[in-house]
Design an enzyme around this catalytic site. Structure first.
Site, PDB file in Angstrom:
ATOM      1  CB  CYS A  17      32.547 -11.091 -31.221  1.00 28.81           C
ATOM      2  SG  CYS A  17      31.944 -10.957 -29.541  1.00 28.81           S
TER       3      CYS A  17
ATOM      4  N   GLY B  17      29.647 -16.249 -33.997  1.00 30.63           N
ATOM      5  CA  GLY B  17      28.636 -15.819 -33.039  1.00 30.63           C
ATOM      6  C   GLY B  17      27.252 -15.908 -33.637  1.00 30.63           C
TER       7      GLY B  17
ATOM      8  CG  ASN C 214      36.796 -11.373 -31.500  1.00 29.21           C
ATOM      9  OD1 ASN C 214      36.235 -12.003 -30.613  1.00 29.21           O
ATOM     10  ND2 ASN C 214      37.660 -11.931 -32.329  1.00 29.21           N
ATOM     11  N   GLY C 215      37.060 -10.088 -28.315  1.00 27.58           N
ATOM     12  CA  GLY C 215      38.081 -10.369 -27.322  1.00 27.58           C
ATOM     13  C   GLY C 215      37.540 -10.261 -25.925  1.00 27.58           C
TER      14      GLY C 215
ATOM     15  CE1 TYR D 233      33.907 -25.997 -32.669  1.00 33.42           C
ATOM     16  CE2 TYR D 233      34.206 -23.783 -31.802  1.00 33.42           C
ATOM     17  CZ  TYR D 233      33.368 -24.805 -32.214  1.00 33.42           C
ATOM     18  OH  TYR D 233      32.025 -24.622 -32.196  1.00 33.42           O
TER      19      TYR D 233
END
Length: 479
Positions: free
Chosen positions: A8, A34, A114-115, A254
């Site tokens: 996210c 996302g 996020n995570g 990436y």
């Protein structure tokens, strides 16, 4: 119920008269983090009662598809948080779209996370047995329940309490009636940055979001830090014992946008250096040109070209206008999904010995189709070069990797992978080469668990020894 692991991007704004529009811009800049769904929650004082109230909009789809000027005009308030998400199969329900917002005894709260929490299942079971009712399958909702149930007298102290209870990766923004909190786990797996625009404060996953919001980058939120932001300024807190950092190495490989600065470096420069080191470690003596698998492989291909002295050419063109859905023709076209996104430049490839550079190989199916397409375009020889080490273990810290049994490098050695995808030679960047690029001279600053199974937390001691068909989270990253 099994929690859904997500990758996210988060944004938080405090002190801007049009906070929702600022958050919208931040989400737009982080769309790469996302594409399944997005949401935005603002907080304003009700004109009639003077009480704080939330204004929210959540939707499946891209940010530009989900918001328009009419919707943003309804999201009033000088404080807002937002979220873009991507989840594994099974998580496609609107209840999983963040931010989550709720009321507690200490007032309203909204949270964007996020995570991935590695002890989410155990905590969820404990909460459900004590009467908690969950609305989503996201492990992020666990924060909601823990914050609401904590007995500490302030929101800040409740955040400290929750941080002491959860394990894993979390970079998040929490919005209260008068404050914005930026919270990062002690290992610092996922990035989180702080910016300022005049009298407004901004928090985001990446600096590219601050750029679009016209905010000045102040600094990164430190691992284990809680930054409390109010109209008076910012206050820093470190409630957890200091730990060895474990920055996600896949962010620079990436996931992060190349124009962002995270973990103390510019992503584009890191990827370019990965390509240079790869050219040193795995040259292709008979090659004529270097091409990239766009877009993620481009900086690495530029670096490989510099390191090898071979010319860089645009051998594959990407269609940037592929939507979330398309109409498959009735007549079956081989490799249709790949050809929808990529197409070869025949004059560049015909009769050439080609180095093809990409960031990673995950399942290998897309790599095989790309190799086949380049061969059909007339390439004489194809040397595949990968700007990361082989991915042999699943990630449990917020990057959406497949279960280990579906990771090609967990099942086959390099020669077998080369044969499977159909190229003439194949080589990966070594872990030592990656550490050289990242400045990780003493292993431990970055997490490399997806390459070697050395998970930073003791909770994963058993995971790393599971057989290759062990169930893990469901990686969108790479090919």
């Amino acid at each position: 119920m099994k929690s859904i692991r997500e990758e996210c991007g988060v944004v938080g704004v405090l002190g801007h008269p049009d906070a929702a529009s600022m958050v919208y811009l931040g989400l737009f800049a982080q769309q790469h983090r996302g594409q399944e769904g997005c949401g935005l929650v603002s907080l304003e004082l009700d004109a009639a009662s003077g009480e704080p109230k939330f204004n929210a909009h959540k939707s499946f789809g891209l940010v530009a598809e989900s918001f328009n000027p009419s919707i943003l005009s309804e999201l009033k308030g000088d404080s807002a948080v937002g979220h873009v998400r991507y989840s594994t199969q099974g998580g496609h329900i609107i209840q999983n779209v963040q931010p989550f917002y709720f009321r507690t005894s200490l007032g309203p709260l909204a949270i964007a996370h996020n995570g991935n929490l590695t002890n989410a299942a155990a905590i969820r079971q404990e909460l459900e047995q004590s009467g908690s009712v969950f609305q989503s399958t996201s492990d992020s909702e666990i924060f909601v329940h823990l914050l609401a149930r904590a007995e500490a007298p302030t929101i800040l102290e409740r955040i400290f309490t929750v941080m002491a209870k959860v394990n894993g990766a979390y970079s998040m923004v929490i919005q209260s009636q008068s404050r914005l909190f930026a919270v990062r786990d002690a290992c610092g797996f996922r990035p989180l940055v702080l910016g300022k625009r005049q009298n407004s404060w901004m928090v985001a996953s990446e600096t590219c979001a601050l750029d679009l919001m016209d905010a000045t980058f102040v600094r990164e939120i430190q691992p284990g830090e809680v930054v409390e932001i109010s109209s008076e300024g910012i206050t820093s807190h470190f409630p957890l014992p200091k730990r060895q950092t474990a920055f996600c190495s896949f962010e620079p490989i990436y996931f992060a946008r190349p124009d962002s600065h995270i973990f103390g470096d510019e992503i584009y420069s890191l990827r370019r250096r990965m390509g240079r080191v790869l050219a040193e470690e795995a040259p292709a003596p008979d090659a004529d040109i270097v091409i990239a698998v766009p877009d993620s492989g481009v900086p690495m291909a530029v670096g490989f070209s510099e390191g090898s002295g071979l010319p860089f050419e645009l051998g594959l063109v990407r269609n940037h206008y592929v939507g979330r859905t398309f109409i498959q023709p009735a007549q079956e076209i081989r490799d249709f999904g790949v050809r929808l996104k990529l197409n070869p430049v025949l004059s560049v490839l015909k009769g050439k010995s080609v180095v093809v550079v990409d960031d990673s190989i995950v399942r290998g199916t897309t790599s095989a189709k790309i190799i086949r397409m380049i061969k059909q375009a007339g390439a004489k020889r194809i040397h595949m070069r990968i700007g990361s080490p082989p991915i042999t273990y699943s990630c449990f810290y917020g990057v959406d990797t497949p279960e280990r049994g579906k990771l090609l490098a967990a099942q086959k050695d390099v020669e077998a992978i080369r044969s499977y995808i159909g190229c003439d030679s194949l080589a990966y960047l070594s872990i030592n080469g990656l550490r050289q690029v990242l400045g990780d001279t003493e292993p431990g600053r970055f997490c490399t668990a997806c390459f070697n199974g050395n998970y930073p937390e003791a909770v994963h001691a058993k995971i790393s020894s599971q057989p290759t068909d062990a169930k893990g989270p469901g990686i969108r990253a790479g090919i």
